[in-house]
Design a protein around this motif. Sequence first.
Motif, PDB file in Angstrom:
ATOM      1  N   VAL A 204       1.184  -1.273   0.067  1.00  0.00           N
ATOM      2  CA  VAL A 204      -0.351  -0.226   0.252  1.00  0.00           C
ATOM      3  C   VAL A 204       0.998   0.870   0.405  1.00  0.00           C
ATOM      4  N   ALA A 205       1.931   1.433   0.506  1.00  0.00           N
ATOM      5  CA  ALA A 205       2.973   2.653   0.732  1.00  0.00           C
ATOM      6  C   ALA A 205       3.353   1.851  -0.347  1.00  0.00           C
ATOM      7  N   MET A 206       3.769   1.639  -1.089  1.00  0.00           N
ATOM      8  CA  MET A 206       4.469   1.414  -2.728  1.00  0.00           C
ATOM      9  C   MET A 206       3.453   2.042  -3.228  1.00  0.00           C
ATOM     10  N   LEU A 207       1.959   1.588  -3.591  1.00  0.00           N
ATOM     11  CA  LEU A 207       0.864   2.436  -4.457  1.00  0.00           C
ATOM     12  C   LEU A 207       0.896   3.490  -4.453  1.00  0.00           C
ATOM     13  N   GLU A 208       1.299   4.130  -3.098  1.00  0.00           N
ATOM     14  CA  GLU A 208       1.126   5.853  -3.404  1.00  0.00           C
ATOM     15  C   GLU A 208       2.444   5.877  -3.362  1.00  0.00           C
ATOM     16  N   LYS A 209       3.559   5.716  -3.182  1.00  0.00           N
ATOM     17  CA  LYS A 209       4.536   6.104  -3.496  1.00  0.00           C
ATOM     18  C   LYS A 209       4.986   6.621  -5.455  1.00  0.00           C
ATOM     19  N   TYR A 210       4.701   5.200  -6.141  1.00  0.00           N
ATOM     20  CA  TYR A 210       4.810   5.460  -7.857  1.00  0.00           C
ATOM     21  C   TYR A 210       3.518   5.713  -8.228  1.00  0.00           C
ATOM     22  N   ARG A 211       2.119   6.398  -7.288  1.00  0.00           N
ATOM     23  CA  ARG A 211       1.012   6.551  -7.512  1.00  0.00           C
ATOM     24  C   ARG A 211       2.293   9.167  -7.717  1.00  0.00           C
ATOM     25  N   ASN A 212       2.503   8.816  -7.548  1.00  0.00           N
ATOM     26  CA  ASN A 212       3.347   9.958  -6.771  1.00  0.00           C
ATOM     27  C   ASN A 212       4.606  10.131  -7.829  1.00  0.00           C
ATOM     28  N   MET A 213       4.587   8.921  -8.265  1.00  0.00           N
ATOM     29  CA  MET A 213       6.474   9.317  -9.366  1.00  0.00           C
ATOM     30  C   MET A 213       5.865  10.255 -10.333  1.00  0.00           C
ATOM     31  N   PRO A 214       7.361  11.032 -10.555  1.00  0.00           N
ATOM     32  CA  PRO A 214       7.095  11.530 -11.407  1.00  0.00           C
ATOM     33  C   PRO A 214       6.860  11.249 -13.304  1.00  0.00           C
ATOM     34  N   ASP A 215       6.472  11.739 -14.221  1.00  0.00           N
ATOM     35  CA  ASP A 215       6.651  11.571 -15.150  1.00  0.00           C
ATOM     36  C   ASP A 215       7.930  12.141 -16.015  1.00  0.00           C
ATOM     37  N   PHE A 216       8.597  11.046 -15.708  1.00  0.00           N
ATOM     38  CA  PHE A 216       9.648  11.315 -16.413  1.00  0.00           C
ATOM     39  C   PHE A 216       9.687  11.354 -18.290  1.00  0.00           C
ATOM     40  N   PRO A 217      10.536  12.523 -19.228  1.00  0.00           N
ATOM     41  CA  PRO A 217      10.619  12.047 -20.200  1.00  0.00           C
ATOM     42  C   PRO A 217      11.076  11.066 -20.525  1.00  0.00           C
ATOM     43  N   PRO A 218      10.471   9.719 -21.842  1.00  0.00           N
ATOM     44  CA  PRO A 218      11.636   8.975 -21.904  1.00  0.00           C
ATOM     45  C   PRO A 218      12.888   9.252 -22.731  1.00  0.00           C
ATOM     46  N   LEU A 219      14.036   8.325 -21.744  1.00  0.00           N
ATOM     47  CA  LEU A 219      15.588   8.590 -22.186  1.00  0.00           C
ATOM     48  C   LEU A 219      15.545   7.503 -23.554  1.00  0.00           C
ATOM     49  N   SER A 220      16.463   8.871 -24.371  1.00  0.00           N
ATOM     50  CA  SER A 220      16.392   8.354 -25.109  1.00  0.00           C
ATOM     51  C   SER A 220      17.836   7.352 -25.694  1.00  0.00           C
TER      52      SER A 220
END
Length: 579
Positions: A204-220
């Motif tokens: 449940v803690a992981m779920l909250e963490k990844y919900r708040n994960m920044p939307d990193f642009p794809p690396l080339s």
Amino acid sequence: MPGIPVFKTLLLVLLIGLVPLQAAPKPADEALKAQIADTLTDKLHSPFRDYVARLYQLNDFRPLWIGPENASNYAALLNVLQNPLYNYMHKNYNRREINQLSFAIDSGELPASELPKARARLDVMMSDALLQVLHFLRIGDVDWGLVQRKLTRLKETQDIHAAWDIKPKKLPDPRKLLEQLKTGRLNAYLRRQIPLESRYRRLVAMLEKYRNMPDFPPLSEGRKLRPGSSDSRIPQIKRMLKFFGDYPRNKAEDSEFDRALAQAVRSFRERFKLPPGDYIGNKMIHYLNTPKKEYLKKILVNLEKLKLYPHQWEREYVEVNVPEFKMRFFENGRPIFSSDVVVGRIDRPTPIFDGKMTYMVLNPTWTIPDNLVRRDLIPMLKKNPNYLAEHNIHVYTSYKPNAPEVELDFQKLFSYEHSDRPIPYRFVQFPSENNALGRVKFMFPNKYSVYLHDTDNKKLFGYRYRVFSSGCMRVERPFDFMRLLLRFAGRGYSEAKIREIFDSNKPTTIRLKKAIPVHIVYFTVRRQGKKDYFFYDIYLHDKIIWESMTGHKKATFRVPQKRLDPLHKPKKRKRTLPF
């Protein structure tokens, strides 16, 4: 009573019959009880309507939440409805109506004549909300019957025997639930409903963490990065590895491939079972570019799988996590032993179930099951008629204990390759260094005829995805595991005695005086310390579950053409005996 529904009539008759004779009820109490009965009859539209009605029937239609005697349960439930531990999916749980009714009653804006109706409505809505919470905690959002049908369909369409002893829980008996409510300790009761609590809380803690994960642009993709190099992609890689917990938060996000980044890269590669190293290639870039939704999907599926299990497991138990290729022995909730394992091939998956280990066998023989005789042995004998002699395999006329050993009639055997008839031979590989089971096997009798055992093929532990068996689990550290289990044996076994047994080359059974629970599980997410581990869905169980969940249901399941990433070359390992 013309015009009154039969259900309502029965409730009112029951209500009159349950009124205590020794004390005259208060008119206000009777009005509230009548309103509760009326609400259950006409106003509650819920899948749990019958259950809630039974709960009130058992309680003489008295309120379960309002009133001073129910204050602790009332406060506890209001907190539970918005607590991520019980509502990580942000379900409604009647919260809007509960809040509106509570405000209307507490604010004094309702006339006295309307209060019994509002209070009854509030009480029933809270009971229904409790049932929704219990259903979510104990059963969840997966149609497990659909999952089972899809697994069965794999056998019919792909010849994949994907066995899983799925035993979904049910709602608690209404009488027992009412008993718990009357204790006034709802918080403690609901906490006991949490499956495998420590893991559940971490997810449940992981779920909250990844919900708040920044939307990193794809690396080339691009050139391979190594320590000492500089690249415009490195600042973002450092930010990403900070989020994942591999790169220190107090370190700079510059474009230099420094020592801290090298260590973070090794950590990331280890977590995703990538080949070890401190370089960043396109394969690692691919994993870094994993979208947030994929992490969330994996965590949600694993939370649902947890709901198949109890609040906690036993004091001592063995756990084999198939997608992790790892077994552990737990004592008082802590792993005191671990070993890598080889599991079933993707077309012969290791079954997911629970058992009890009762004995182990040193110098085991291996009786080859009929399905493996058809699938493996017959094709091998067609290529190499000397295979039996080369691998110390003996042939008997039947499975009876005193069946005589015979010469194999090859043509007779070959006629059974594509037949369902019982094979009229028993093939037994005698103990030796080349026995497929190695020198020790660990037995927990089960309908799938699978177990943990040593192996003569140690090189398989060098692969990234260790899916090579026909269902059994091969243990990399079998002799250490054997020593651990000897403390549960019926009498003491010294190292000299164990050496003597191995030297005899005779099968020897060592029974355990205490059966050890064994849990074969399928968890593809795990949190250890401050790091999150995500494992490949080797058998597609996660995909099947996701497509059987509310909001994502698909009636059928289609096996994708690509199942596994390429395997890296195994490391060569030397086999050594334990003593």
